[in-house]
Design a protein around this motif. Structure first.
Motif, PDB file in Angstrom:
ATOM      1  N   TRP A 223       0.846  -1.193   0.000  1.00 58.01           N
ATOM      2  CA  TRP A 223       0.000   0.000   0.000  1.00 58.01           C
ATOM      3  C   TRP A 223       0.883   1.245   0.000  1.00 58.01           C
ATOM      4  CZ3 TRP A 223      -5.099  -0.323   3.271  1.00 58.01           C
ATOM      5  CH2 TRP A 223      -5.773  -1.509   2.969  1.00 58.01           C
ATOM      6  N   ILE A 224       0.661   2.123  -0.984  1.00 57.36           N
ATOM      7  CA  ILE A 224       1.363   3.397  -1.074  1.00 57.36           C
ATOM      8  C   ILE A 224       0.399   4.488  -0.622  1.00 57.36           C
ATOM      9  CG2 ILE A 224       2.607   4.992  -2.590  1.00 57.36           C
ATOM     10  CD1 ILE A 224       3.989   2.267  -2.305  1.00 57.36           C
ATOM     11  N   TRP A 225       0.651   5.028   0.563  1.00 57.60           N
ATOM     12  CA  TRP A 225      -0.216   6.087   1.107  1.00 57.60           C
ATOM     13  C   TRP A 225       0.341   7.445   0.706  1.00 57.60           C
ATOM     14  CZ3 TRP A 225      -4.771   5.213   3.667  1.00 57.60           C
ATOM     15  CH2 TRP A 225      -5.018   3.910   4.118  1.00 57.60           C
ATOM     16  N   THR A 226      -0.535   8.286   0.132  1.00 56.36           N
ATOM     17  CA  THR A 226      -0.116   9.583  -0.370  1.00 56.36           C
ATOM     18  C   THR A 226      -1.167  10.624  -0.001  1.00 56.36           C
ATOM     19  OG1 THR A 226       0.578  10.750  -2.372  1.00 56.36           O
ATOM     20  CG2 THR A 226      -1.055   8.995  -2.665  1.00 56.36           C
ATOM     21  N   ASP A 227      -1.216  11.752  -0.718  1.00 55.14           N
ATOM     22  CA  ASP A 227      -2.167  12.814  -0.369  1.00 55.14           C
ATOM     23  C   ASP A 227      -3.245  13.002  -1.428  1.00 55.14           C
ATOM     24  OD1 ASP A 227      -0.534  13.826  -2.310  1.00 55.14           O
ATOM     25  OD2 ASP A 227       0.048  15.639  -1.242  1.00 55.14           O
ATOM     26  N   VAL A 228      -3.405  12.015  -2.315  1.00 55.27           N
ATOM     27  CA  VAL A 228      -4.495  12.028  -3.295  1.00 55.27           C
ATOM     28  C   VAL A 228      -5.223  10.684  -3.218  1.00 55.27           C
ATOM     29  CG1 VAL A 228      -3.433  13.674  -4.878  1.00 55.27           C
ATOM     30  CG2 VAL A 228      -2.915  11.254  -5.121  1.00 55.27           C
ATOM     31  N   LYS A 275       6.929 -10.574  -7.981  1.00 50.15           N
ATOM     32  CA  LYS A 275       6.241 -11.457  -7.042  1.00 50.15           C
ATOM     33  C   LYS A 275       4.723 -11.458  -7.247  1.00 50.15           C
ATOM     34  CE  LYS A 275       9.636 -13.028  -4.339  1.00 50.15           C
ATOM     35  NZ  LYS A 275       9.677 -12.858  -2.884  1.00 50.15           N
ATOM     36  N   ASN A 276       4.253 -10.730  -8.269  1.00 48.93           N
ATOM     37  CA  ASN A 276       2.819 -10.645  -8.577  1.00 48.93           C
ATOM     38  C   ASN A 276       2.010 -10.165  -7.372  1.00 48.93           C
ATOM     39  OD1 ASN A 276       0.776 -10.785 -10.469  1.00 48.93           O
ATOM     40  ND2 ASN A 276       0.212 -12.884  -9.957  1.00 48.93           N
ATOM     41  N   ILE A 277       2.497  -9.089  -6.742  1.00 54.94           N
ATOM     42  CA  ILE A 277       1.847  -8.535  -5.547  1.00 54.94           C
ATOM     43  C   ILE A 277       0.964  -7.358  -5.945  1.00 54.94           C
ATOM     44  CG2 ILE A 277       2.230  -7.426  -3.301  1.00 54.94           C
ATOM     45  CD1 ILE A 277       4.979  -8.822  -3.232  1.00 54.94           C
ATOM     46  N   LEU A 278      -0.261  -7.354  -5.442  1.00 54.52           N
ATOM     47  CA  LEU A 278      -1.173  -6.241  -5.696  1.00 54.52           C
ATOM     48  C   LEU A 278      -0.652  -4.990  -4.995  1.00 54.52           C
ATOM     49  CD1 LEU A 278      -5.021  -6.268  -5.580  1.00 54.52           C
ATOM     50  CD2 LEU A 278      -3.798  -4.622  -4.156  1.00 54.52           C
ATOM     51  N   VAL A 279      -0.688  -3.848  -5.698  1.00 57.89           N
ATOM     52  CA  VAL A 279      -0.274  -2.562  -5.129  1.00 57.89           C
ATOM     53  C   VAL A 279      -1.504  -1.668  -5.042  1.00 57.89           C
ATOM     54  CG1 VAL A 279       1.199  -0.531  -5.425  1.00 57.89           C
ATOM     55  CG2 VAL A 279       2.028  -2.784  -6.156  1.00 57.89           C
ATOM     56  N   ARG A 280      -1.665  -1.007  -3.909  1.00 61.11           N
ATOM     57  CA  ARG A 280      -2.754  -0.028  -3.756  1.00 61.11           C
ATOM     58  C   ARG A 280      -2.167   1.354  -3.557  1.00 61.11           C
ATOM     59  NH1 ARG A 280      -7.735  -2.529  -2.694  1.00 61.11           N
ATOM     60  NH2 ARG A 280      -7.499  -4.666  -1.925  1.00 61.11           N
ATOM     61  N   VAL A 281      -2.777   2.353  -4.190  1.00 63.11           N
ATOM     62  CA  VAL A 281      -2.431   3.752  -3.950  1.00 63.11           C
ATOM     63  C   VAL A 281      -3.626   4.373  -3.243  1.00 63.11           C
ATOM     64  CG1 VAL A 281      -1.789   5.960  -4.990  1.00 63.11           C
ATOM     65  CG2 VAL A 281      -0.972   3.822  -6.001  1.00 63.11           C
ATOM     66  N   LYS A 282      -3.403   4.861  -1.992  1.00 63.00           N
ATOM     67  CA  LYS A 282      -4.508   5.365  -1.177  1.00 63.00           C
ATOM     68  C   LYS A 282      -4.155   6.711  -0.552  1.00 63.00           C
ATOM     69  CE  LYS A 282      -6.839   2.561   1.516  1.00 63.00           C
ATOM     70  NZ  LYS A 282      -8.233   2.641   1.000  1.00 63.00           N
ATOM     71  N   ASN A 283      -5.176   7.388  -0.057  1.00 64.34           N
ATOM     72  CA  ASN A 283      -5.045   8.724   0.500  1.00 64.34           C
ATOM     73  C   ASN A 283      -5.049   8.663   2.029  1.00 64.34           C
ATOM     74  OD1 ASN A 283      -5.157  11.442   1.152  1.00 64.34           O
ATOM     75  ND2 ASN A 283      -6.835  11.920  -0.247  1.00 64.34           N
TER      76      ASN A 283
END
Length: 462
Positions: A223-228, A275-283
């Motif tokens: 999970w990549i937590w950002t500001d959008v 590794k075929n890992i799901l990535v999430r981009v979240k706020n």
């Protein structure tokens, strides 16, 4: 989970981060955390490091150290008030180390790539202990690790190093066992060589760190937590009704990233892909929003085009010469000399006559590119080099374009109907990206025309 600079900008932000982590910890999830420096800190460190070798005196060092101390101690007091004495002493010790290396750079009048990497890693070094302290304040055990301690082994290129394959085993051994009992907080943006020498991972290095760590611990998700709220169909500063895309493929994100979209560095996707890992981009500031998921094949979408990127700080370079026709090694000579001058080429187009090669480079690289190519003119490899600042570049991205007849026709028919002149076109063999160059003034209008043509502001039928 990786938290970026805006997500950890102050004590209130860090308390919000700990809320998120506590929720997932209580739900029984095993979580490793990667943190960036606080917003703006790395830029401050880069600026002072660059100025010190030629500075008249060392007077800039003390104010910077005081400012960093004040900012981080204030953050610590607000995020983990019960641990100010212990963690504060650790922060002050790190600041003394930073001050010492800054004085050394000033006195030696030299900033080596190795010294610069060490200096610019301090944003993460100062911040990570505060996040770990805030977790402990909530009763969640937490250990701080730098990238090297966590197991990230890299190539020796300072400022732009790449993770080595043996990182996986080291990360599994060092970070894996901690997950059962605590939340380790790992400093992003850095690793080390096999000799233990610190290296940094370049732009979006913390995203890359998170992906490396995720691959190393065989994470279910990164999970990549950002500001959008997620990855958008276009920059909302250009298109005010740009929409968050619920899902993208690895390929689409890499195409967007390669073309300069502020999404994730293309290298950040590679460990997850492997590794075929799901990535999430979240706020971080809107955690209930589902964000964008990035997976191998993306989500089936009834549109062939998913997103647009628009870059205005670019320049076009045209390289001409009849002597280039049929002459082996011309392209090699051009791109080798540009690489030697650290010029990043974003787009390439060559006519079938072989007498012309057109390039798009970042505007900041133009001077170095022209200097480099002048050498080839002196050698007689090329006859003429011209350049143009008055351009911008647009990339149309979507995995659905591969094998879909008529997409190019729609793009350029729509632009033609809007009387927008296309100066250069480039398409990769993946067929997931068609890029083109227009006059600077036409850029925003070109993006608007195509955003409307492909109905990107509307939710799709899946």
């Amino acid at each position: 989970m990786k938290f970026g600079g805006t997500s950890v900008a102050d004590a209130q932000c860090i308390r919000r981060v700990v809320d998120i982590l506590e929720q997932h910890h209580k739900a029984g999830n095993e979580v490793a955390v990667v943190v960036s420096a606080q917003r703006g800190v790395t830029d401050q460190l880069i600026e002072i490091a660059g100025k010190l070798p030629t500075a008249k005196d060392d007077s800039a060092i003390a104010p910077l150290i005081r400012a960093l101390s004040t900012r981080h101690m204030t953050t610590l007091e607000g995020a983990a008030p019960d641990q100010v004495a212990e963690v504060g002493a650790d922060i002050e010790e790190r600041l003394i180390s930073l001050q010492n290396i800054l004085f050394a750079v000033y006195n030696l009048r030299e900033l080596t790539p190795r010294s610069k990497d060490y200096i610019i890693s301090f944003g993460e070094r100062l911040l990570a202990p505060i996040v770990a302290a805030a977790l402990r304040e909530r009763g969640i055990p937490s250990t701080v690790m730098d990238g090297c301690e966590a197991g990230i082994l890299t190539t020796p290129q300072h400022g732009e190093s790449t993770s080595l394959p043996e990182s996986d085993e080291r990360i599994q051994r060092r970070v894996g066992p901690l997950l059962k009992k605590e939340i380790p907080v790992i400093m992003g943006f850095m690793g080390c060589t096999r000799d233990g020498i610190l290296t940094t991972l370049g732009r979006s290095g913390s995203d890359y760190s998170a992906s490396i760590i995720g691959a190393g611990i065989d994470a279910d998700e990164i999970w990549i937590w950002t500001d959008v709220d997620g990855i958008m169909t276009c920059d909302p500063r250009v298109i005010n009704d740009a929409r968050v895309m619920p899902s993208l493929s690895y390929l689409e994100v890499m195409e967007l990233s390669y073309f300069g979209a502020k999404v994730m560095h293309p290298r950040s996707i590679e460990p997850a892909m492997r590794k075929n890992i799901l990535v999430r981009v979240k706020n971080t500031f809107n955690p209930t929003h589902p964000g964008t998921t990035i997976v191998r094949n993306g989500q089936r979408d009834n549109r062939v085009v998913k997103a647009l990127t628009y870059i205005d700080k670019v320049a076009a370079i045209n390289i001409n010469g009849a002597q280039m026709i049929g002459r082996p090694g011309v392209a090699k000579a051009i791109f080798t000399i540009l690489a030697d001058h650290e010029v990043n080429v974003m787009m390439i187009s060559q006519g079938s006559s072989e007498a012309n090669i057109s390039l798009i480079v970042d505007e900041s690289h133009l001077s170095a590119a022209v200097t480099a190519l002048s050498d080839l003119m002196k050698q007689g490899v090329v006859r003429e080099v011209s350049h143009n600042h008055d351009v911008c570049a647009v990339a149309v991205v979507g995995a659905g374009m591969a094998g879909a007849p008529g997409t190019g026709g729609r793009i350029f028919t729509a632009l033609g109907a809007a009387e927008i002149n296309v100066m250069m076109i480039s398409q990769g063999s993946s067929e997931a990206n068609i890029s083109f160059v227009v006059h600077q003034d036409d850029g925003p209008r070109a993006v608007r025309v195509l955003h409307d043509e492909f109905h990107l502001s509307e939710a799709s039928d899946e």
